[in-house]
Each structure stands twice: as C-alpha cells, then as structure tokens.
Write a protein that holds these residues in place. Structure first.
Motif, PDB file in Angstrom:
ATOM      1  N   GLN A  10       5.145 -10.712  10.838  1.00  0.00           N
ATOM      2  CA  GLN A  10       6.081 -11.658  10.232  1.00  0.00           C
ATOM      3  C   GLN A  10       7.004 -10.981   9.236  1.00  0.00           C
ATOM      4  O   GLN A  10       8.184 -11.313   9.140  1.00  0.00           O
ATOM      5  CB  GLN A  10       5.319 -12.807   9.546  1.00  0.00           C
ATOM      6  CG  GLN A  10       4.387 -13.577  10.482  1.00  0.00           C
ATOM      7  CD  GLN A  10       5.106 -14.140  11.696  1.00  0.00           C
ATOM      8  OE1 GLN A  10       6.011 -14.944  11.557  1.00  0.00           O
ATOM      9  NE2 GLN A  10       4.723 -13.694  12.888  1.00  0.00           N
ATOM     10  N   ASP A  11       6.468 -10.016   8.465  1.00  0.00           N
ATOM     11  CA  ASP A  11       7.335  -9.331   7.501  1.00  0.00           C
ATOM     12  C   ASP A  11       7.458  -7.829   7.801  1.00  0.00           C
ATOM     13  O   ASP A  11       7.929  -7.057   6.975  1.00  0.00           O
ATOM     14  CB  ASP A  11       6.860  -9.549   6.062  1.00  0.00           C
ATOM     15  CG  ASP A  11       5.418  -9.095   5.842  1.00  0.00           C
ATOM     16  OD1 ASP A  11       4.863  -8.425   6.741  1.00  0.00           O
ATOM     17  OD2 ASP A  11       4.859  -9.389   4.775  1.00  0.00           O
ATOM     18  N   SER A  12       7.015  -7.424   9.013  1.00  0.00           N
ATOM     19  CA  SER A  12       7.187  -6.045   9.483  1.00  0.00           C
ATOM     20  C   SER A  12       6.600  -5.022   8.514  1.00  0.00           C
ATOM     21  O   SER A  12       7.251  -4.030   8.157  1.00  0.00           O
ATOM     22  CB  SER A  12       8.679  -5.738   9.734  1.00  0.00           C
ATOM     23  OG  SER A  12       9.212  -6.598  10.702  1.00  0.00           O
ATOM     24  N   THR A  13       5.354  -5.248   8.103  1.00  0.00           N
ATOM     25  CA  THR A  13       4.690  -4.300   7.211  1.00  0.00           C
ATOM     26  C   THR A  13       3.373  -3.831   7.825  1.00  0.00           C
ATOM     27  O   THR A  13       2.717  -4.555   8.576  1.00  0.00           O
ATOM     28  CB  THR A  13       4.394  -4.914   5.831  1.00  0.00           C
ATOM     29  OG1 THR A  13       3.554  -6.066   5.987  1.00  0.00           O
ATOM     30  CG2 THR A  13       5.673  -5.311   5.129  1.00  0.00           C
ATOM     31  N   ILE A  14       3.010  -2.596   7.497  1.00  0.00           N
ATOM     32  CA  ILE A  14       1.731  -2.010   7.894  1.00  0.00           C
ATOM     33  C   ILE A  14       1.018  -1.562   6.629  1.00  0.00           C
ATOM     34  O   ILE A  14       1.615  -0.891   5.776  1.00  0.00           O
ATOM     35  CB  ILE A  14       1.935  -0.804   8.830  1.00  0.00           C
ATOM     36  CG1 ILE A  14       2.669  -1.222  10.108  1.00  0.00           C
ATOM     37  CG2 ILE A  14       0.601  -0.148   9.184  1.00  0.00           C
ATOM     38  CD1 ILE A  14       3.097  -0.052  10.971  1.00  0.00           C
ATOM     39  N   THR A  15      -0.252  -1.923   6.494  1.00  0.00           N
ATOM     40  CA  THR A  15      -1.058  -1.522   5.347  1.00  0.00           C
ATOM     41  C   THR A  15      -2.260  -0.754   5.863  1.00  0.00           C
ATOM     42  O   THR A  15      -3.021  -1.264   6.695  1.00  0.00           O
ATOM     43  CB  THR A  15      -1.533  -2.745   4.538  1.00  0.00           C
ATOM     44  OG1 THR A  15      -0.403  -3.536   4.168  1.00  0.00           O
ATOM     45  CG2 THR A  15      -2.275  -2.306   3.282  1.00  0.00           C
ATOM     46  N   ALA A  16      -2.432   0.481   5.388  1.00  0.00           N
ATOM     47  CA  ALA A  16      -3.548   1.314   5.832  1.00  0.00           C
ATOM     48  C   ALA A  16      -4.475   1.587   4.652  1.00  0.00           C
ATOM     49  O   ALA A  16      -4.021   1.953   3.563  1.00  0.00           O
ATOM     50  CB  ALA A  16      -3.032   2.631   6.406  1.00  0.00           C
TER      51      ALA A  16
END
Length: 363
Positions: free
Chosen positions: A113-119
C-alpha cells in the motif's frame, strides 16, 4: 518490486526483488565489465519457457550493499544474453533479480500500500495484529506454499505453489490442462510472459476460488501454461506459481528461518480481478524508456478490431503523453472497465492517427 543496491562498491543498480529466484541473477550482461569474473565457468539455469536452458557466467563472491544492509560473499550469475528485456517491461533500467540472499537471514515485511520494505533479524520480528500465519517450505532456495484451487465446475485441486514476487500474474497452474482439460471459458493467449527458457505460451481463465490458509480468493484469474520439457526438469516438483497479483492484496511478512509467511489483507483484498481488455502487448523503448511500442495484438481483441498492429507506437492516451505515464498507469487503464472508450494517438504506417479504443472484457 524494485530496490536499489550496490555491487562491490559500484552502482547503484536497480534489482527486482524476486522470491522466485534462488540464485542472484544479473540480467544486464554489460555489468560483467565492472564485476570481477575469475574464470569463464558457465552455468545452465533451468526454468519455464519454450527455448533451451539459460546460460550464465558464475561470478566471484560479491559484496551487496542495500541502504541499511550489507551482505558479503554473495554468489551470483550473469546472463550471457539479456533474455528478459526487463527494462522495457518495467519502464525503467533493470539490472537483475535478487531473491534468496535477501530473504534467507532476515524477516522481511512488505507493505504494498505504501511501497515500503522493512527488514529485521528474525528474533526481533513483530508480526501483524490480526495477521494469519501460513506455513511455507524453503526448497532449493525458494519458498513454497500449499493451496487449494477450485476449478470452474467445482473440482478441488490441492496445489503446491512457488511464492514468486517477480511474477506479475495472480496465479499460474502448470499441470491442469493435461489432467482436467481447459476451463469452459478461456483466452488462448500466445504469450504468458518470459521465463529463463524463453516465451511461456498457454491460456488464461478464471478459477472459482483459490484458498491460501483461511483466505478464500474468489474469481481469480489464472494462467495455464502449455506443457513443456522445462516443467519436468525443475529441481522441486510443483503445481504452479503464486504471483504478485495476489500478494499485493495483502501486507506480507516472509520469515524463511521460521518457515512461515504472515498475511494481513489490505483494502485491495476484495477488488475484482481484471485482465487486459485492449488485447495489446507493449514495451517501453527509447533512450529514456518513454516510448510505448506495440509488440503484439491479440486476434479478435479490441485493439485488433480498430486495426492496431505490431510496431505501432502509442504516443498519447486521452490527450496525456505516454512519456508522462508509467507502464503501471497504462496497464491499469487498459484493464479498467468493460466498454470504456479511450482516445489513442498512434503512429501507424509512418503517420499519426487518432483512434478510439473501446475496451472489451475477454474473460
């Protein structure tokens, strides 16, 4: 999904994040000039498609730098030829595919939805409130999930699917046609995409339902590839492929080390599945990838009916230049609404024409 990374301190390069590849693949052969290759050892990479196995050079160990993350001693392969032409289909320069190396030691959360990736480290993983935990297996460096496909007419087929962020379709079922035949209503599409072995041919139809965990996905559009030798030579037997067309309806967490995928449905979950209604296949061309060239017109489609042809160039849609539009915007327009009329400016037979394209739902 495209992320920027550096290789051995050089870049940045644009790589598609793709759980469907086990080995990091550099698709742009020109990068070989800036990456040390101690020997010309050739690797053959099997996959789907109508041609022979892809050939690539094996690199020395690489250092991959993504903002906030550094990975050392990463193995990769450089394709001898750019088999995918990904830049043309993405509308931006693409240099390769990154898969297992990114996911194997991390818990990766993707919010479409907000085009983010969290690793994060797996031990620090915080799962979704009201999310659903779904078991996955990691085999030959790729993730697999069990599902149930409900075919037209109600037949239930248990299916092992590779989870493939790099596949644009919702789902592909590879063994249905020889066993169950084609659904009653289908599109005989000559090209379902490009695999490591070349073009993938087959059909497109709807399933009554696809079940993954507790989620029942209704009216989903599925690809049905024609049977090829490549299907029988895959290292892990499978029944198909789960693509981003389904995954983007969720927020997703991949935890390879724990053997789980977590899904939380988004506001897009109940949106209807629609296929292209123009009958046009096209790619971005030119130095800035801002020209749209038609490379195929489906016989009997809306585009065919108004006389569009291969190598025609679309210049504008509804008075908006395509140079100011992304390929995703154009894709969405062409599958937006049955019987919708769009005004196209098209270079056809060396002259500029204005034509009205009336979209036609085909499935």
């Amino acid at each position: 999904m495209v992320i920027k990374l550096s290789i051995n301190g050089k870049g940045p390069y644009n790589f598609i994040l793709d759980t469907g590849v086990g080995l990091m693949i550099i698709t742009d052969p020109k990068l070989a000039d800036s990456i040390s290759i101690p020997s010309k050892r050739t690797l053959k990479i099997p996959g789907l498609g109508e041609g022979t196995d892809a050939e690539a050079y094996v690199t020395s160990a690489l250092t991959i730098d993504i903002p906030g993350l550094v990975s050392y001693d990463v193995a990769a392969a450089i394709l001898k030829k750019d088999l995918f032409s990904l830049s043309g289909y993405a509308g931006m320069p693409i240099h390769g595919l990154l898969g297992y190396e990114f996911f194997t030691n991390l818990a990766v959360k993707i919010s479409f939805q907000d085009s983010t990736i969290t690793a994060t480290r797996p031990k620090d993983l915080k799962v979704f409130r009201k999310g659903t935990q779904i078991p996955i297996t990691i085999e030959d460096r790729k993730p697999y999930v069990q599902s149930k496909a409900v075919l037209q007419g109600g037949k239930i087929v248990n299916s092992k699917l590779i989870i493939d962020l790099g596949a644009g379709h919702p789902v592909s079922l590879e063994k249905i046609i020889p066993i169950y035949g084609l659904p009653q209503k289908f599109i005989a599409s000559a090209n379902l995409g490009i695999g490591l072995n070349g073009p993938i041919n087959g059909y497109i139809a709807r399933l009554d339902e696809l079940d993954i965990g507790k989620f029942k996905i209704k009216g989903i559009i599925s690809s049905f590839p024609a049977e090829t030798d490549g299907m029988n030579r895959l290292s892990v037997p499978r029944d198909g492929n789960l693509g981003i067309g389904v995954l983007k309806r969720f927020s997703v967490i991949f935890d390879y080390s724990g053997g789980y995928m977590y899904l939380k449905q988004s506001s897009a979950f109940k949106e209807p599945f629609e296929h292209d209604m123009s009958g046009l296949e096209y790619y971005a061309a030119g130095t800035n990838l801002d020209r749209i060239i038609i490379n195929r017109v489906e016989p009997g489609s809306a585009g065919d009916e108004i006389g569009l042809e291969k190598d025609d160039e679309i210049v504008a849609i509804n008075f908006k230049p395509v140079s100011k539009m992304s390929l995703e915007e154009i894709d969405e327009l062409f599958r937006s609404k049955d019987d919708r009329s769009l005004l196209l400016d098209v270079y056809h037979e060396k002259k500029l024409d204005k034509v009205v394209l009336t979209l036609k739902r085909r499935i």
